[in-house]
Scaffold this motif. Structure first.
Motif, PDB file in Angstrom:
ATOM      1  N   ILE A   1       0.828  -1.196   0.000  1.00  0.00           N
ATOM      2  CA  ILE A   1       0.000   0.000   0.000  1.00  0.00           C
ATOM      3  C   ILE A   1       0.862   1.244   0.000  1.00  0.00           C
ATOM      4  O   ILE A   1       0.545   2.257  -0.632  1.00  0.00           O
ATOM      5  N   ASN A   2       1.991   1.180   0.672  1.00  0.00           N
ATOM      6  CA  ASN A   2       2.879   2.365   0.732  1.00  0.00           C
ATOM      7  C   ASN A   2       3.825   2.407  -0.445  1.00  0.00           C
ATOM      8  O   ASN A   2       4.863   3.036  -0.378  1.00  0.00           O
TER       9      ASN A   2
ATOM     10  N   VAL B   1      -4.920  -3.129   8.080  1.00  0.00           N
ATOM     11  CA  VAL B   1      -3.677  -2.517   7.595  1.00  0.00           C
ATOM     12  C   VAL B   1      -2.706  -2.349   8.769  1.00  0.00           C
ATOM     13  O   VAL B   1      -1.515  -2.530   8.635  1.00  0.00           O
ATOM     14  N   ARG B   2      -3.279  -1.971   9.948  1.00  0.00           N
ATOM     15  CA  ARG B   2      -2.421  -1.808  11.120  1.00  0.00           C
ATOM     16  C   ARG B   2      -1.753  -3.117  11.537  1.00  0.00           C
ATOM     17  O   ARG B   2      -0.698  -3.117  12.163  1.00  0.00           O
ATOM     18  N   ASP B   3      -2.402  -4.206  11.122  1.00  0.00           N
ATOM     19  CA  ASP B   3      -1.791  -5.518  11.416  1.00  0.00           C
ATOM     20  C   ASP B   3      -1.133  -6.115  10.186  1.00  0.00           C
ATOM     21  O   ASP B   3      -1.090  -7.331   9.998  1.00  0.00           O
ATOM     22  N   LYS B   4      -0.629  -5.297   9.294  1.00  0.00           N
ATOM     23  CA  LYS B   4       0.111  -5.694   8.095  1.00  0.00           C
ATOM     24  C   LYS B   4      -0.791  -6.337   7.058  1.00  0.00           C
ATOM     25  O   LYS B   4      -0.357  -7.076   6.189  1.00  0.00           O
TER      26      LYS B   4
ATOM     27  N   TRP C   1       4.441  -7.133   3.346  1.00  0.00           N
ATOM     28  CA  TRP C   1       3.093  -7.043   3.966  1.00  0.00           C
ATOM     29  C   TRP C   1       2.343  -5.831   3.427  1.00  0.00           C
ATOM     30  O   TRP C   1       2.882  -5.043   2.679  1.00  0.00           O
ATOM     31  N   GLN C   2       1.062  -5.694   3.799  1.00  0.00           N
ATOM     32  CA  GLN C   2       0.163  -4.645   3.263  1.00  0.00           C
ATOM     33  C   GLN C   2       0.162  -4.677   1.736  1.00  0.00           C
ATOM     34  O   GLN C   2       0.121  -3.657   1.056  1.00  0.00           O
TER      35      GLN C   2
ATOM     36  N   ARG D   1      -5.231   5.765   5.943  1.00  0.00           N
ATOM     37  CA  ARG D   1      -4.326   4.724   5.414  1.00  0.00           C
ATOM     38  C   ARG D   1      -2.903   4.959   5.862  1.00  0.00           C
ATOM     39  O   ARG D   1      -2.215   4.063   6.341  1.00  0.00           O
ATOM     40  N   ARG D   2      -2.481   6.250   5.721  1.00  0.00           N
ATOM     41  CA  ARG D   2      -1.099   6.564   6.070  1.00  0.00           C
ATOM     42  C   ARG D   2      -0.863   6.338   7.567  1.00  0.00           C
ATOM     43  O   ARG D   2       0.177   5.859   7.997  1.00  0.00           O
ATOM     44  N   PHE D   3      -1.917   6.689   8.340  1.00  0.00           N
ATOM     45  CA  PHE D   3      -1.793   6.444   9.799  1.00  0.00           C
ATOM     46  C   PHE D   3      -1.635   4.953  10.097  1.00  0.00           C
ATOM     47  O   PHE D   3      -0.774   4.535  10.864  1.00  0.00           O
ATOM     48  N   ASP D   4      -2.503   4.188   9.394  1.00  0.00           N
ATOM     49  CA  ASP D   4      -2.448   2.738   9.623  1.00  0.00           C
ATOM     50  C   ASP D   4      -1.070   2.159   9.296  1.00  0.00           C
ATOM     51  O   ASP D   4      -0.533   1.320  10.021  1.00  0.00           O
ATOM     52  N   ILE D   5      -0.531   2.678   8.169  1.00  0.00           N
ATOM     53  CA  ILE D   5       0.787   2.147   7.758  1.00  0.00           C
ATOM     54  C   ILE D   5       1.840   2.477   8.822  1.00  0.00           C
ATOM     55  O   ILE D   5       2.612   1.626   9.225  1.00  0.00           O
TER      56      ILE D   5
ATOM     57  N   TYR E   1       1.213   3.179  11.922  1.00  0.00           N
ATOM     58  CA  TYR E   1       0.857   2.390  13.103  1.00  0.00           C
ATOM     59  C   TYR E   1       1.432   0.971  13.004  1.00  0.00           C
ATOM     60  O   TYR E   1       2.048   0.452  13.927  1.00  0.00           O
ATOM     61  N   SER E   2       1.221   0.416  11.806  1.00  0.00           N
ATOM     62  CA  SER E   2       1.725  -0.949  11.573  1.00  0.00           C
ATOM     63  C   SER E   2       3.248  -1.003  11.758  1.00  0.00           C
ATOM     64  O   SER E   2       3.794  -1.924  12.359  1.00  0.00           O
TER      65      SER E   2
ATOM     66  N   ILE F   1      -8.347   9.303  14.622  1.00  0.00           N
ATOM     67  CA  ILE F   1      -8.336   8.709  13.287  1.00  0.00           C
ATOM     68  C   ILE F   1      -9.595   7.886  13.100  1.00  0.00           C
ATOM     69  O   ILE F   1     -10.206   7.875  12.032  1.00  0.00           O
TER      70      ILE F   1
END
Lengths: 158, 847
Positions: free
Chosen positions: A90-91, A120-123, A149-150, B78-82, B84-85, B123
């Motif tokens: 995603i990034n 997404v926070r969990d990859k 991941w992601q 999304r950017r926050f989640d990334i 965060y991850s 968020i």
């Protein structure tokens, strides 16, 4: 009123980190091969058949159970024989995965971790997982770098 | 020393092996270490941690960049989640474990996590709320930005430190590895050095061993004795050239073969094999190490021959070996046998010679005794002057012959070991005086002075064998006198430390050197000129030497040609108590009643002589021709006396005597007197032990016979001064010769007549003159066997010196009578020497 309720539920779902079932049709993987674009939602991927990989990883603590579609199966599905895969997260982080990695008991595109879908926070939503514990060859820097991941896009290139 | 060497070498090897092992282990360990380090370096355990950290800042920027009014909310989320991850990963992933241990990192991370927890509600809020809170979010983002930056940087710092540490570890490990390698190389170098030295030593040893082996081979190959070496199973290992020659085998043919089959005779195989078996089992060694052993061996052609061998065993690395040195002693054995044979023959020859001499002497003596006996009888018959002379000559020659035969017999007896000394008290002064007396006239005839004397204190009585001593001294003094003309013969006697020494010194012709060395050998005489003049068998000195030896003494001679000779006799002689002089001369002829006498004698002539003598005295005589006859007759008839010959056919005298004594016949208690030609003192004892009462020696003398007849015990012939010494007279005769003897006698007679006339002249005589004259006359009296006459003269001399006038006068009174009778007997004496046979001149003196 109904709409309001929906919003609440959605918000609640977000808060608790659950993907709301209503988003089941959401595309989580876009596969590009020979200019042809295929999209997969969670169901479509699961329809390909899932495998379970139990292994530890360098990014997690303890034994993890991953369930997902094997890369080999995916490659077979798209019917490519040559070239390599460019996997992108995603990034926009991109790694190159040779087709030769797509073997039986090889890497999977994990959909679930320990029985739960990954945010997404969990990859999530997809995580390329090699069976690291089962094969020492998978415990290398190169393989770790391919363990993207992601993941949300794969392009087949020559 | 070799074992220490070996030990040292072994410990050296062990050390090397251990050192090598330690080094190899160290290297293995270090290598493993290095491999680990490398693996760690190459290992993917870290993922790209650093990148991940810096990515967290990138992702934060991506997120923060979207925080603005009117921004796409989904993008923000999304950017926050990334982000965060990412932070989640950093908090949880094991690859960041190390980083998390760092306090600063942990604090920073915690700050960020707290921040995330704070931010999440914004968020996750509704779009409206999120939109409303954008400014608030922007403020929050600004708050945390420094921490995110620190996190990414601290990661860098820590990783750099870690990398440094890892590099240092690798460097250390590599250094250690290098050191270990250096140690290994040193150890290898040392090992090489050690091996080099070991090799050098081994080569030196090998060389010296080769030299030793070469020497040994040379020794074995050049040894005259055969050398065979076998292993303990008896298989031949070495077979020297000498052995090849001895056994007729080639070394190449026999090496490796069984020793027994090659050299041991078939009849000794079983024993040999058993012996080898026994030794293999550690049993007794009977030949090995026992020095020289003589055995039989077998040649290639199967012939058996005697060998002398010495076997020794040794232990080598390959087991026990036996080394045998062998010598063919066939020739030696043959030589030995020949030598033994020759010796046996020589002994047999010597024995038969002795036997022959003894037999001959005996055989000659027997008829000679007969001859002399008959002459003695003939003398008593009526004879004219011419016949008288013939008989006298015959008797002189006969006596001389008898003395020669006696000499030979003496030697034979001595050589056969039958002579032993008869030691008893004797008066050595008397003995010497008698000898000097017997030689004095001979000496004066040669115009030589003869004297004797003691050097040092006189020891008259000693213990010795007077017969032997007399024989020896008479011979030496007689010789001295014989060979000395117009000179001096002096005899010196010394007694010291139980040893008596006689030195007979003359100023005669001397003895040539070449003769001096063998003068005591048999049949050695001086030069022919003298021989003719003095005669002799050449046995005198050799007998003297033998007799001196019997007396345990020594006889020596020293001589200078033309100046004279000195004989010295040294004999052990203990002092003896003086004994009363036995007045044998007083024995007189008692009137003897006629006796019944049995003569047992095989020789007819002897029988005849004895019978004639006995019958002349009026006895009744019976004869027996051998011992058995004698025993038979004695068993039935009674005799007063039995004269018994010793050696007779059928039954000898000893046995006959024994039988008569045991027979209980009428004559069993009769006196038995042995009649023998050879009366050795030891034999005499034996005769007495056999039961005889007395012994008479042949040739038989009337006086002896009469003494035996009249008395119970007959004194031995020696020392009877009344009897003329047989030897003196014979010697005189021998020395002066039968022709001169009468002349000498005539001159002596004249002297005596003159002396008697002087004594009877009635003039007053000076005692000293009487003593001097008596001495002069008495000196010569002995020579002619007139011992009795001499005794009277000695009495006169001694009495005159001590002033016993009465004794002198009475002796003088008897003198003419004795001389008158003696004068008659003197004549007879010349014809039938020795004088005193009939003892007629003794009787008046004795009475």
């Amino acid at each position: 009123m109904f709409k309001r309720l929906f919003s609440c539920i959605t918000a609640l779902g977000l808060v608790i980190g659950l993907v709301p079932p209503v988003q089941a049709a959401e595309t989580i993987l876009t596969l590009t091969s020979n200019g042809e674009i295929q999209t997969f939602d969670r169901a479509a991927l699961e329809a390909l058949g899932t495998e379970t990989v139990e292994t530890t990883t360098i990014w997690t603590e303890g034994l993890q159970t991953f369930v997902g579609v094997s890369l080999a199966r995916l490659v077979q599905e798209i019917g490519v024989k040559e070239g390599k895969l460019l996997a992108t997260a995603i990034n926009d982080y991109t790694v190159e995965i040779p087709l030769s990695d797509a073997v039986e008991a090889g890497p999977i595109l994990a959909l679930k971790l320990n029985g739960a879908e990954m945010s997404v926070r969990d990859k999530g939503p997809l995580w390329v997982i090699y069976p690291y514990d089962a094969n020492a060859d998978y415990r290398t820097e190169v393989i770790y770098s391919r363990s993207i991941w992601q993941l949300d896009r794969i392009e087949v290139v020559q | 020393m070799a074992s220490t060497h070996v030990k040292r070498a072994k410990s050296g090897q062990t050390f090397l092996v251990l050192a090598g092992l330690v080094v190899v282990m160290a290297i293995a360990f270090l290598t493993w270490n290095v491999r680990n380090e490398i693996e760690e370096l190459s290992s993917a355990s870290s993922d790209n941690v650093q990148w991940s950290l810096s990515q967290s800042e990138v992702e934060f920027q991506e997120f923060s960049g979207r925080i603005r009014v009117g921004a796409d909310l989904a993008g923000i989320r999304r950017r926050f989640d990334i982000f965060y991850s990412r932070i989640n990963t950093v908090s949880k992933a094991q690859v960041f474990e190390e980083l998390r241990e760092d306090d600063e990192f942990r604090t920073t991370l915690q700050n960020i996590q707290n921040w995330l927890d704070t931010t999440v509600p914004y968020i996750d809020a509704s779009d409206v709320e999120l939109t409303n809170q954008i400014p608030r979010l922007a403020a929050l983002v600004q708050d945390i930005r420094p921490d995110v930056r620190t996190l990414s940087n601290s990661g860098l710092k820590i990783f750099a430190q870690n990398a440094d540490r890892q590099r240092a570890d690798v460097a250390t490990t590599l250094t250690e590895l290098a050191l270990a390698l250096a140690a290994l190389i040193s150890a290898l170098g040392l090992a090489v050095l050690y091996l080099f030295r070991l090799n050098k030593k081994l080569r030196r040893q090998e060389r010296s061993q080769r030299q030793t082996a070469t020497r040994m081979n040379t020794v074995i190959n050049t040894s005259l004795d055969g050398v065979i070496i076998s292993d303990d199973r008896g298989h031949i290992v070495e077979f020297s050239p000498a052995a090849e020659e001895i056994f007729g085998q080639r070394a190449s043919d026999v090496i490796g073969h069984e020793l027994g089959a090659i050299i041991v005779p078939d009849h000794m195989r079983a024993g040999h094999d058993a012996g080898m078996e026994r030794m293999r089992n550690g049993g007794e060694k009977r030949v090995v190490g026992k020095g020289r052993v003589q055995l039989e061996a077998k040649r290639a052609d199967g012939s058996i021959f005697p060998v002398e061998l010495a076997v020794q065993s040794a232990v080598t690395e390959d087991g026990g070996i036996f080394i045998a040195f062998l010598r063919d002693i066939t020739q030696q054995k043959a030589d030995e046998a020949e030598l033994v044979d020759a010796r046996d023959k020589a002994i047999a020859g010597e024995q038969s010679r002795s036997e022959f001499l003894a037999t001959m002497s005996h055989e000659i003596r027997t008829p000679l005794n007969g001859l002399l006996g008959n002459l003695s009888l003939l003398r008593d018959t009526n004879l004219n002057g011419k016949q008288d002379t013939y008989i006298r000559n015959m008797e002189t020659s006969g006596r001389l012959l008898l003395s020669h035969v006696s000499d030979v017999l003496d030697i034979t007896r001595y050589d056969s070991g039958k002579v032993s000394a008869n030691l008893e008290p004797m008066n050595v002064s008397d003995l010497l005086q008698d000898i000097i007396d017997s030689q004095i006239s001979m000496a004066s005839n040669q115009e030589t002075t003869l004297d004797w004397g003691w050097d040092g204190p006189a020891q008259h009585w000693i213990t010795s064998d007077s017969d032997r001593l007399q024989h020896v001294l008479l011979n030496l003094i007689g010789n001295a006198v014989k060979f000395t003309k117009r000179g001096r013969v002096s005899v010196t006697v010394t007694w010291h430390n139980d040893e008596i020494t006689f030195e007979i010194e003359d100023t005669g012709a001397g003895i040539p050197d070449d003769l001096l060395d063998r003068i005591f050998d048999d049949f050695v005489t001086g030069n022919s000129a003298y021989d003719r003049e003095v005669g002799g068998t050449g046995l005198g000195l050799s007998i003297a030497k033998r007799f001196v030896k019997v007396l345990d003494g020594e006889i020596m001679v020293a001589s200078e040609l033309g100046l004279g000779s000195t004989f010295r006799v040294v004999v052990p002689a203990k002092a003896a108590p003086s004994a009363t002089k036995q007045e044998n001369l007083i024995e007189r002829r008692a009137v003897i009643a006629p006796l019944r006498i049995l003569v047992v004698e095989d020789n007819e002539i002897n029988r005849f002589v004895v019978r004639e003598m006995l019958q002349a005295d009026g006895h009744e005589v019976e004869e027996a021709h051998d011992g058995q006859q004698g025993v038979d007759i004695a068993a039935v008839e009674k005799f007063d006396l039995i004269l018994m010959d010793i050696s007779m056919p059928v039954l000898d005298g000893r046995s006959a005597t024994r039988q008569i004594r045991q027979g209980n016949g009428p004559s069993s208690k009769a006196r038995i007197v042995a009649l023998t030609a050879n009366a050795m003192p030891s034999e005499r004892e034996d005769f007495i032990a056999q039961g005889m009462n007395d012994v008479l020696t042949k040739p038989l003398r009337k006086s002896d016979l009469q003494m035996v007849l009249g008395h119970k015990e007959h004194e031995p012939l020696r020392g009877a001064t009344a009897l003329v010494d047989h030897a003196h007279t014979l010697e005189t005769l021998e020395v002066v010769g039968a022709e001169n003897y009468p002349k000498l006698l005539a001159r002596y007679s004249a002297e005596v007549e003159h002396f008697i006339a002087w004594l009877q002249s009635g003039t007053r005589l000076d005692r000293n003159d009487i003593a001097a004259e008596a001495h002069k006359i008495s000196g010569n009296a002995a020579i002619f066997g007139a011992t009795g006459f001499r005794e009277v003269l000695v009495t006169i001399e001694q009495s005159a010196k001590s002033g016993e006038d009465a004794k002198v006068m009475s002796a003088i009174a008897t003198l003419p009578d004795i001389w008158k009778r003696r004068g008659v007997s003197e004549t007879l004496c010349m014809r039938l020497s020795p004088c005193g046979f009939d003892g007629s001149f003794i009787e008046p003196f004795g009475v």
